[in-house]
Design an enzyme around this catalytic site. Structure first.
Site, mmCIF file in Angstrom:
data_model
loop_
_atom_site.group_PDB
_atom_site.id
_atom_site.type_symbol
_atom_site.label_atom_id
_atom_site.label_comp_id
_atom_site.label_asym_id
_atom_site.label_seq_id
_atom_site.Cartn_x
_atom_site.Cartn_y
_atom_site.Cartn_z
ATOM 1 N N GLU A 92 97.494 85.670 116.253
ATOM 2 C CA GLU A 92 96.539 84.566 116.408
ATOM 3 C C GLU A 92 96.039 84.452 117.845
ATOM 4 O OE1 GLU A 92 97.752 80.919 114.446
ATOM 5 O OE2 GLU A 92 96.656 79.716 115.910
ATOM 6 N N LYS A 276 104.073 73.809 112.708
ATOM 7 C CA LYS A 276 103.486 75.162 112.659
ATOM 8 C C LYS A 276 103.050 75.590 114.060
ATOM 9 C CE LYS A 276 100.162 78.431 111.953
ATOM 10 N NZ LYS A 276 99.178 78.949 112.919
ATOM 11 N N ASP A 292 115.136 87.907 113.476
ATOM 12 C CA ASP A 292 114.807 87.556 112.096
ATOM 13 C C ASP A 292 114.036 86.229 112.072
ATOM 14 O OD1 ASP A 292 114.829 86.706 109.467
ATOM 15 O OD2 ASP A 292 116.905 87.311 109.093
ATOM 16 N N HIS A 390 89.815 77.552 121.373
ATOM 17 C CA HIS A 390 90.107 78.579 120.379
ATOM 18 C C HIS A 390 88.907 79.497 120.212
ATOM 19 C CE1 HIS A 390 92.520 80.023 117.061
ATOM 20 N NE2 HIS A 390 91.425 80.083 116.335
HETATM 21 C C1 MEV Z 1 97.168 76.267 114.901
HETATM 22 O O1 MEV Z 1 97.720 77.538 114.699
HETATM 23 C C2 MEV Z 1 98.233 75.271 115.334
HETATM 24 C C3 MEV Z 1 97.756 73.811 115.426
HETATM 25 O O2 MEV Z 1 97.174 73.400 114.198
HETATM 26 C C4 MEV Z 1 98.988 72.980 115.750
HETATM 27 C C5 MEV Z 1 98.754 71.482 115.695
HETATM 28 O O3 MEV Z 1 97.822 71.013 115.003
HETATM 29 O O4 MEV Z 1 99.551 70.775 116.343
HETATM 30 C C6 MEV Z 1 96.696 73.642 116.489
#
Ligand code: MEV
Length: 441
Positions: A92, A276, A292, A390
């Site tokens: 990413e 995430k 792992d 991004h």
């Molecule tokens: C994207 O890979 C991760 C985010 O969505 C994390 C978040 O919203 O805190 C930007």
């Protein structure tokens, strides 16, 4: 907190590698090799794409090739007063840049502070057909010493290193779909291993003894990936001023981060996305070091649910001095020995770059990266939103896909991002115009 040895590897490293992003991958690798000791094999393993097919063929079944991911270096990290260059493997865009940028902000405010528990894992032994589960529990606990000795007889080396089975727990489930169930836990200090093989072997070896003691039947004998006794922690305290963005003053961003943290604390839909983002950083280090990542993911989300409700892994608050304080505590079952950490030449080289001396130190570094990643996401979300940064980085990928190279990449990417039009066909048009020496519209 259990004390661990302070790292002595790469003591003089300065992780502030300025202008790294403006170099080619080969030049960046040389730059890293100027700072940490990498030999020609390490450089080949990283720069040459890593895993020879003979090795790959020995690692899993039905191998037909290898699958590579980018390996980047997160810069600027200072953890417990020591600088680290951190290898991250991830597909990413913006993950490595975001971690490096936050590490730069944190560095100016004293760096990351970390700690961890001893590397203790649980093995589970499922006991079925017990008429008197509470009585059986007492009988097992009376034999605690003998069970520990039987488990440790399987791994003299681990015991000589100070690890081994340290305790026995017995959990009673009075009602299950298959009747009462006992689950015996072996509590094992696995030292620098991830520990799955070690604890699985111990669980299998004590099973006959458990059957003798209980007069019941043992079924499953396997580790738990809910590594709640193997925790790593990271903390930052940053001044509001350090958080300001082009359009937002620092205090406003700090408050926005605290509000974002509150959102993730109460709402599982947001908590999943919040976590995430943390795992973007954690997994990238876990993958780069040959560990792992499924085990770490399983542990993270089980830990996030430990209250009975899925929650965020981090907390953000404002301290009495007005500083933004961020903390992350989570299970981190990582190894330095065994598995791909030893067989994969790229993972070995990544560990050399890190220069960690123990699995505990690796766990702490990894959690610091997770915290940095969360800080980056919340800072962006609480100010201009994540798409701006991004897209600027995504535009570089699009420029490369369109055929740009060298300086063209930055020029095309900047034009795409400025026009909010990040498409390959537009990048091709821009490139063609540039190469023909003309102005683009
Ligand atoms: C994207 O890979 C991760 C985010 O969505 C994390 C978040 O919203 O805190 C930007």
């Amino acid at each position: 907190m259990v004390e661990r040895k302070q790292s002595r590897t790469h003591p003089g490293v300065n992780s502030r590698l300025e202008n790294l992003r403006n170099l080619s991958p080969a030049e960046r690798l040389d730059r890293v090799a100027d700072v940490v000791p990498l030999d020609a094999c390490d450089k080949q393993a990283i720069g040459g794409g890593g895993l020879p097919s003979a090795l790959a063929n020995g690692m899993i079944e039905n191998v037909i090739g290898t699958f590579t991911l980018p390996l980047g270096i997160a810069t600027n990290f200072t953890i417990n007063g020591r600088d680290y260059l951190i290898p991250m493997s991830v597909e990413e865009p913006s993950v490595v840049a975001a971690a490096s940028y936050m590490a730069r902000i944190v560095r100016a405010c004293g760096g990351f502070r970390t700690s961890s528990t001893a590397p203790v894992m649980r093995a589970q032994v499922q006991v079925l057909g017990v008429g008197d589960p509470h009585g059986a529990r007492m009988r097992i606990l009376r034999e605690r010493e003998a069970i520990i000795a039987a488990a440790n007889a399987r791994d003299k080396v681990l015991v000589s290193l100070g690890g081994g089975c340290k305790d026995v727990e017995v959990h009673v489930f009075e009602e299950t779909p298959v009747g009462p169930m006992l689950v015996v836990h072996l509590i094992v200090d696995v030292r620098d291993a991830m520990g799955a093989n070690t604890v699985n072997t111990m669980a299998e070896s004590v099973a006959p003894m458990i059957e003798d003691i209980t007069g019941a039947v043992v079924r499953l004998r396997i580790l738990s990936n809910f590594a709640d006794l193997r925790l790593a922690r990271a903390m930052v305290a940053v001044t509001p001023d350090a958080l300001k963005t082009e359009d937002h003053e620092g205090g406003q961003v700090a408050r926005g981060i605290v509000e974002a943290s509150a959102f993730a604390a109460v709402d599982p839909y947001r908590a999943a996305t919040h976590n995430k983002g943390i795992m973007n950083g954690v997994d990238a280090v876990v993958v780069a070091t040959g560990n792992d990542w499924r085990a770490v993911e399983a542990g993270a989300h089980a830990w996030a649910s430990r209250s009975g409700r899925y929650r965020s892994l981090t907390n953000w608050e404002i301290d009495a001095k007005g500083n933004l304080v961020g903390t992350l505590e989570m299970p981190m079952a990582l190894g330095l020995v065994g598995g791909a950490t030893r067989t994969h030449p790229g993972a070995r080289a990544a560990l050399k770059i890190l220069g960690v001396e123990s699995a505990q130190e690796l766990a702490e570094v990894t959690v610091a990266v997770g915290l940095a990643q969360n800080m980056a996401a919340l800072r962006a979300l609480a100010s201009e939103g994540i798409q701006k940064g991004h897209m600027a980085l995504h535009a570089r990928n699009i420029a490369i896909v369109a055929g740009a190279s060298g300086d063209e990449i930055g020029t095309v990417a900047a034009a795409l991002a400025a026009a909010h039009d990040v498409r390959v066909d537009r990048a091709r048009e821009l490139l063609e115009t540039m190469r023909n020496g003309g102005a683009s519209n």
